[in-house]
Design a protein around this motif. Sequence first.
Motif, short mmCIF file in Angstrom:
data_model
loop_
_atom_site.label_atom_id
_atom_site.label_comp_id
_atom_site.label_asym_id
_atom_site.label_seq_id
_atom_site.Cartn_x
_atom_site.Cartn_y
_atom_site.Cartn_z
N VAL A 130 -12.65 -14.25 0.52
CA VAL A 130 -11.51 -14.80 1.26
C VAL A 130 -10.84 -13.68 2.05
O VAL A 130 -11.01 -12.51 1.75
CB VAL A 130 -10.48 -15.47 0.31
CG1 VAL A 130 -11.08 -16.68 -0.38
CG2 VAL A 130 -9.94 -14.49 -0.71
N ARG A 131 -10.07 -14.06 3.05
CA ARG A 131 -9.33 -13.09 3.86
C ARG A 131 -7.96 -12.86 3.22
O ARG A 131 -7.28 -13.79 2.84
CB ARG A 131 -9.18 -13.59 5.28
CG ARG A 131 -8.48 -12.60 6.18
CD ARG A 131 -8.33 -13.11 7.59
NE ARG A 131 -9.56 -13.13 8.37
CZ ARG A 131 -10.21 -12.05 8.81
NH1 ARG A 131 -9.77 -10.86 8.50
NH2 ARG A 131 -11.29 -12.15 9.55
N SER A 132 -7.58 -11.60 3.13
CA SER A 132 -6.31 -11.24 2.50
C SER A 132 -5.12 -11.71 3.33
O SER A 132 -5.08 -11.49 4.53
CB SER A 132 -6.24 -9.72 2.33
OG SER A 132 -4.96 -9.34 1.92
N PRO A 133 -4.13 -12.34 2.66
CA PRO A 133 -2.92 -12.76 3.38
C PRO A 133 -1.88 -11.64 3.48
O PRO A 133 -0.85 -11.81 4.09
CB PRO A 133 -2.39 -13.89 2.48
CG PRO A 133 -2.78 -13.44 1.11
CD PRO A 133 -4.13 -12.77 1.27
N ILE A 134 -2.18 -10.49 2.88
CA ILE A 134 -1.21 -9.38 2.82
C ILE A 134 -1.17 -8.67 4.18
O ILE A 134 -2.20 -8.41 4.79
CB ILE A 134 -1.60 -8.39 1.71
CG1 ILE A 134 -1.65 -9.10 0.36
CG2 ILE A 134 -0.62 -7.22 1.66
CD1 ILE A 134 -2.21 -8.25 -0.76
N ASP A 135 0.04 -8.35 4.62
CA ASP A 135 0.24 -7.60 5.85
C ASP A 135 -0.56 -6.28 5.76
O ASP A 135 -0.42 -5.55 4.78
CB ASP A 135 1.73 -7.31 6.02
CG ASP A 135 2.05 -6.51 7.26
OD1 ASP A 135 1.15 -6.28 8.09
OD2 ASP A 135 3.22 -6.11 7.41
N PRO A 136 -1.39 -5.98 6.76
CA PRO A 136 -2.20 -4.75 6.71
C PRO A 136 -1.37 -3.48 6.48
O PRO A 136 -1.87 -2.51 5.92
CB PRO A 136 -2.90 -4.71 8.07
CG PRO A 136 -2.92 -6.13 8.52
CD PRO A 136 -1.70 -6.78 7.94
N ASN A 137 -0.10 -3.49 6.88
CA ASN A 137 0.76 -2.32 6.66
C ASN A 137 1.10 -2.14 5.18
O ASN A 137 1.52 -1.07 4.76
CB ASN A 137 2.05 -2.44 7.46
CG ASN A 137 1.79 -2.42 8.95
OD1 ASN A 137 0.84 -1.80 9.41
ND2 ASN A 137 2.62 -3.13 9.70
N ASN A 138 0.97 -3.20 4.38
CA ASN A 138 1.27 -3.14 2.95
C ASN A 138 0.04 -2.86 2.09
O ASN A 138 0.13 -2.86 0.86
CB ASN A 138 1.91 -4.46 2.48
CG ASN A 138 3.32 -4.62 2.99
OD1 ASN A 138 3.89 -3.71 3.59
ND2 ASN A 138 3.90 -5.77 2.77
N ILE A 139 -1.11 -2.65 2.73
CA ILE A 139 -2.33 -2.36 1.98
C ILE A 139 -2.56 -0.86 1.99
O ILE A 139 -2.65 -0.24 3.06
CB ILE A 139 -3.55 -3.10 2.58
CG1 ILE A 139 -3.32 -4.61 2.48
CG2 ILE A 139 -4.83 -2.68 1.89
CD1 ILE A 139 -4.38 -5.45 3.13
N PRO A 140 -2.63 -0.22 0.80
CA PRO A 140 -2.84 1.23 0.74
C PRO A 140 -4.16 1.62 1.41
O PRO A 140 -5.17 0.93 1.26
CB PRO A 140 -2.88 1.53 -0.76
CG PRO A 140 -2.30 0.34 -1.43
CD PRO A 140 -2.53 -0.82 -0.53
#
Length: 149
Positions: A130-140
Motif C-alpha cells: 500500500v502507499r503510505s498516507p504519511i507526509d513525506p516530511n514526517n518520514i525519517p
Amino acid sequence: MSFLLPKLTCKREVDQAIKSVAEKVLVLRFGRDNDPVCLQLDDILAKTAHDLSKMAVIYLVDVNSVPVYTQYFDISYIPSTVFFFNGQHMKVDYGSPDHTKFVGSFKTKQDFIDLIEVIYRGAMRGKLIVRSPIDPNNIPKYDLLYQGI
C-alpha cells in the motif's frame, strides 16, 4: 512506556503471533527497551493501541532476543516496525527504497493511526503493498546498508 505493550521474547512467540493474529494488522516493533527513540515510538504505540484495537495488535520485539528475525528483516536501524496481515508480510511504499519496514519513530500519533488504517483497508482488499498516507516530511530519511555484498 514499553511496559504497557506486550513483548515477544523468542522466535517461537514471534512465529505464533504471525500465525495466530487473524483479520487484524500485526505490528511488530523491533528495537531495545532502553533506546530513547524506541521509547518515543513505544509511547505513540501505547497511546494508540486502545484506539486501534479493532484493527491492529501491537507487540514489542527486542532485536537481541530474536536474531533470526533481526537478520531476516535486515534490521540495521532501530526502531524498525514491520506489519503483517493474516500471516502475510505487508509492504508499504514510503517513498524510500525499502518497503518492508518503517524505520524510526512516527512524528505523531495520527501518522501511525493513518498508516494502520491504510494497511488494514488495503489488506482487506487483498493488496500486499500500500502507499503510505504519511507526509513525506514526517518520514525519517536513512541510507540503506548492504552488509556482506
